[in-house]
Structures are given as structure tokens and as C-alpha cells.
Design a protein around this motif. Structure first.
Motif, mmCIF file in Angstrom:
data_model
loop_
_atom_site.group_PDB
_atom_site.id
_atom_site.type_symbol
_atom_site.label_atom_id
_atom_site.label_comp_id
_atom_site.label_asym_id
_atom_site.label_seq_id
_atom_site.Cartn_x
_atom_site.Cartn_y
_atom_site.Cartn_z
ATOM 1 N N PHE A 33 0.871 -1.168 0.000
ATOM 2 C CA PHE A 33 0.000 0.000 0.000
ATOM 3 C C PHE A 33 0.911 1.221 0.000
ATOM 4 C CE2 PHE A 33 -2.285 3.351 2.377
ATOM 5 C CZ PHE A 33 -3.363 3.509 1.518
ATOM 6 N N VAL A 34 0.827 2.017 -1.061
ATOM 7 C CA VAL A 34 1.771 3.108 -1.261
ATOM 8 C C VAL A 34 1.055 4.454 -1.226
ATOM 9 C CG1 VAL A 34 3.445 4.146 -2.843
ATOM 10 C CG2 VAL A 34 3.326 1.651 -2.623
ATOM 11 N N ILE A 35 1.601 5.370 -0.452
ATOM 12 C CA ILE A 35 1.183 6.768 -0.477
ATOM 13 C C ILE A 35 2.214 7.506 -1.318
ATOM 14 C CG2 ILE A 35 0.696 8.833 0.885
ATOM 15 C CD1 ILE A 35 0.214 6.884 3.276
ATOM 16 N N ALA A 36 1.786 8.048 -2.433
ATOM 17 C CA ALA A 36 2.689 8.705 -3.376
ATOM 18 C C ALA A 36 2.505 10.209 -3.284
ATOM 19 C CB ALA A 36 2.411 8.224 -4.800
ATOM 20 N N SER A 37 3.595 10.921 -3.071
ATOM 21 C CA SER A 37 3.482 12.375 -2.950
ATOM 22 C C SER A 37 4.394 13.087 -3.939
ATOM 23 C CB SER A 37 3.775 12.836 -1.519
ATOM 24 O OG SER A 37 5.129 12.674 -1.202
ATOM 25 N N SER A 38 3.948 14.280 -4.305
ATOM 26 C CA SER A 38 4.656 15.124 -5.252
ATOM 27 C C SER A 38 3.922 16.460 -5.298
ATOM 28 C CB SER A 38 4.679 14.471 -6.640
ATOM 29 O OG SER A 38 5.052 15.387 -7.647
ATOM 30 N N ARG A 39 4.522 17.430 -5.963
ATOM 31 C CA ARG A 39 3.827 18.694 -6.183
ATOM 32 C C ARG A 39 2.916 18.622 -7.403
ATOM 33 N NH1 ARG A 39 8.852 22.783 -6.228
ATOM 34 N NH2 ARG A 39 9.586 21.111 -7.596
ATOM 35 N N ARG A 40 3.057 17.587 -8.216
ATOM 36 C CA ARG A 40 2.336 17.480 -9.494
ATOM 37 C C ARG A 40 1.129 16.551 -9.356
ATOM 38 N NH1 ARG A 40 6.243 15.240 -13.625
ATOM 39 N NH2 ARG A 40 4.421 15.528 -14.968
ATOM 40 N N LEU A 41 -0.026 17.149 -9.086
ATOM 41 C CA LEU A 41 -1.241 16.363 -8.886
ATOM 42 C C LEU A 41 -1.639 15.593 -10.132
ATOM 43 C CD1 LEU A 41 -3.591 15.528 -7.101
ATOM 44 C CD2 LEU A 41 -4.784 17.631 -7.769
ATOM 45 N N ALA A 43 0.233 14.170 -12.420
ATOM 46 C CA ALA A 43 1.030 12.940 -12.531
ATOM 47 C C ALA A 43 0.644 11.937 -11.447
ATOM 48 C CB ALA A 43 2.513 13.269 -12.434
ATOM 49 N N LEU A 44 0.311 12.424 -10.268
ATOM 50 C CA LEU A 44 -0.110 11.531 -9.190
ATOM 51 C C LEU A 44 -1.444 10.867 -9.515
ATOM 52 C CD1 LEU A 44 0.794 13.636 -6.005
ATOM 53 C CD2 LEU A 44 2.050 11.685 -6.955
ATOM 54 N N THR A 45 -2.360 11.639 -10.097
ATOM 55 C CA THR A 45 -3.661 11.093 -10.469
ATOM 56 C C THR A 45 -3.505 9.981 -11.501
ATOM 57 O OG1 THR A 45 -4.706 13.232 -10.035
ATOM 58 C CG2 THR A 45 -5.932 11.667 -11.392
ATOM 59 N N GLU A 46 -2.582 10.166 -12.418
ATOM 60 C CA GLU A 46 -2.295 9.118 -13.408
ATOM 61 C C GLU A 46 -1.808 7.846 -12.718
ATOM 62 O OE1 GLU A 46 0.945 8.254 -16.966
ATOM 63 O OE2 GLU A 46 0.558 10.314 -16.350
ATOM 64 N N LEU A 47 -0.968 8.005 -11.715
ATOM 65 C CA LEU A 47 -0.489 6.846 -10.960
ATOM 66 C C LEU A 47 -1.635 6.147 -10.238
ATOM 67 C CD1 LEU A 47 2.860 8.031 -9.293
ATOM 68 C CD2 LEU A 47 2.590 6.140 -10.893
ATOM 69 N N GLN A 48 -2.485 6.930 -9.598
ATOM 70 C CA GLN A 48 -3.580 6.332 -8.829
ATOM 71 C C GLN A 48 -4.530 5.540 -9.715
ATOM 72 O OE1 GLN A 48 -6.148 9.003 -6.594
ATOM 73 N NE2 GLN A 48 -6.246 7.479 -4.950
ATOM 74 N N ILE A 50 -3.739 3.731 -12.072
ATOM 75 C CA ILE A 50 -3.123 2.441 -12.385
ATOM 76 C C ILE A 50 -3.447 1.406 -11.312
ATOM 77 C CG2 ILE A 50 -0.902 1.247 -12.683
ATOM 78 C CD1 ILE A 50 0.199 3.839 -13.873
ATOM 79 N N ALA A 51 -3.471 1.828 -10.052
ATOM 80 C CA ALA A 51 -3.727 0.895 -8.939
ATOM 81 C C ALA A 51 -4.561 1.607 -7.871
ATOM 82 C CB ALA A 51 -2.417 0.387 -8.357
ATOM 83 N N PRO A 52 -5.832 1.867 -8.143
ATOM 84 C CA PRO A 52 -6.647 2.665 -7.219
ATOM 85 C C PRO A 52 -6.838 2.050 -5.842
ATOM 86 C CG PRO A 52 -7.997 1.679 -8.959
ATOM 87 C CD PRO A 52 -6.575 1.472 -9.348
#
Length: 259
Positions: A33-41, A43-48, A50-52
């Protein structure tokens, strides 16, 4: 042989691109279970997408002290513990011609060092709730020996190295394992701007694999690739060789600035 990292709760910073993104994808695939953080929402939404079910996003600027209370609350909303934090957020800028632009230096230290301090500050309560917590951060092999033009970047990574060693010393009686990750050249948005040769250039996916292997071990330093780290560590011990034979071939400065 190691089975890899599985069934852990992990916070990865700098997850929108490069090594952070490759690590996020790799560890999500392995049922973490991964919490992914960045300033770029975006790009993060694209990641989510993939594996919601196994990934949550946390858009934030970790160098901004004012938002840290909110980051701490949002982390606590996602989970009651963190088994591992992998701090990959960072930046790189070079000091051409020794201009000593203090604003640029502060910007680099904000992204590479102070953001790391804030990351640990936010994560510490949740790491304390894990039986075997790991706090890992991305440094650089550039901190092993001094490179021309790298006064800001290399100094920030040297600060990261000392910070991690001090945290390791302070927490030596606790279960926390502190890991310093020192990669060589990895093909990312930052290194694609480099205008010099980058020996043994690796893909982010190759770097993520090396990092996972290192985190599965018990050591406190993960250096790769070895064919670059070993010579640099040797030259770090014998700095006179580095300065006499290597540095003159790399520096671009022939005279000091007069204004």
C-alpha cells in the motif's frame, strides 16, 4: 534470494517522475500500500488510476513549512502506521562560473535537504507505530567527491548524508533503520538537462530494482552502480589523486570572476 518488499505500507516522495515513480509502480505491483506524494497532482492522479485500491496520492510541497501540519493530518487519514518511507524528492541546479547565486543555493537546499527534514518530521509518529520501520532517502554519489559546478547540489547532498547519519545515531536504541541511497547517473528529467558525459547511465526502473534489493538487506547505505561507486569511494580516500588528475579535466573555470 530476497523475495522483495511486500505487504508493507510505504510513503514515497518525489513519486511523479524518475526514480520515485519507478519505485511507486514497482512496489504497488508487489501488493504494497503506497502513499505517493509530489507537487504534481496530474502525474499523481495518473499513478492512482493504475492501482486505485493500493495507492493514495498526497500532493504537497515538502519544502513549504506552512503546509506540514496538513500533510501530517492527511497521512494519518490514509494509515495508522508507516513501515517504510522512501524520500526521493529533490532537485538539481549547477553553479556555472562560480556565480554564487545565494537564491539558487537556497532553492536547491529547500528541495534536497529541508524537504527531507520535513518528510521525517511528518512521518515520525507513523514510523513509531511500525515494528520494523525504515526511513530511506535519496542522496547521490556526487557527495563522495567534489565535482566542479556542483557547489549547491553536492553540498545539499552532503548535508543529506550527515543528517541521515545523525538520525541513525540518535535512533540507535530504537527499531528505526536509516538508509542512505546513493545512486549514480539515472535517466530522469533532471539528468536529461546535463551537458556532460554520464558514465553507466541507468534507467529509473533499473535504479528502482537496485534500491529495492538494498532495502531488503540490513545495511545502511545503498550505492549503485558499483563500477562507479567503488572508484569514487577510492578517490574519496585519496583526494589528492582526484584533484590532481580528474578535476582539471572537468572544470571550466580558468580565471576568477572580477565582478
Amino acid at each position: 534470494m530476497s523475495q522483495g518488499i511486500r505487504d508493507k505500507t510505504i510513503w514515497i516522495t518525489g513519486a511523479s517522475s524518475g526514480i520515485g515513480r519507478a519505485l511507486t509502480l514497482r512496489l504497488v505491483e508487489q501488493n504494497n500500500f503506497v502513499i505517493a506524494s509530489s507537487r504534481r497532482l496530474d502525474a499523481l492522479t495518473e499513478l492512482q488510476n493504475i492501482a486505485p485500491s493500493r495507492l493514495r496520492v498526497l500532493d504537497c510541497d515538502l519544502s513549504d513549512d506552512a503546509v506540514m501540519p496538513g500533510v501530517t493530518r492527511r497521512l494519518a487519514d490514509f494509515t495508522d502506521h508507516l513501515d517504510m518511507v522512501i524520500a526521493c524528492a529533490g532537485t538539481c541546479e549547477y553553479d556555472d562560473d562560480l556565480q554564487l547565486d545565494v537564491t539558487m543555493y537556497r532553492r536547491v537546499f529547500d528541495g534536497n535537504f529541508f524537504a527531507l527534514v520535513n518528510t521525517l518530521k511528518c512521518a515520525q509518529p507513523l514510523l513509531a507505530a511500525s515494528r520494523s520501520p525504515v526511513f530511506a532517502a535519496l542522496g547521490s554519489l556526487s557527495s563522495v567527491v567534489p565535482f566542479p559546478r556542483a557547489e549547491a547540489y553536492g553540498s545539499s547532498k552532503a548535508a543529506v548524508a550527515y543528517f541521515l547519519e545523525s538520525v541513525r545515531a540518535d535512533t540507535s536504541l530504537t527499531p528505526l533503520r536509516v538508509v542512505h541511497i546513493r545512486p549514480g547517473f539515472v535517466d530522469t528529467r533532471l539528468t536529461q538537462r546535463n551537458d556532460f558525459d554520464m558514465p553507466f547511465l541507468m534507467t529509473p526502473e533499473q535504479a528502482a530494482e537496485r534500491i529495492e534489493q538494498g532495502l531488503c538487506g540490513v545495511g545502511h547505505t545503498v550505492d549503485f552502480p558499483k563500477r562507479l561507486s567503488w572508484p569514487l569511494r577510492f578517490l574519496g580516500f585519496f583526494s589528492s589523486i582526484w584533484f590532481r588528475f580528474c578535476v582539471p579535466k572537468m572544470t571550466r573555470i580558468r580565471t576568477l570572476r572580477k565582478n
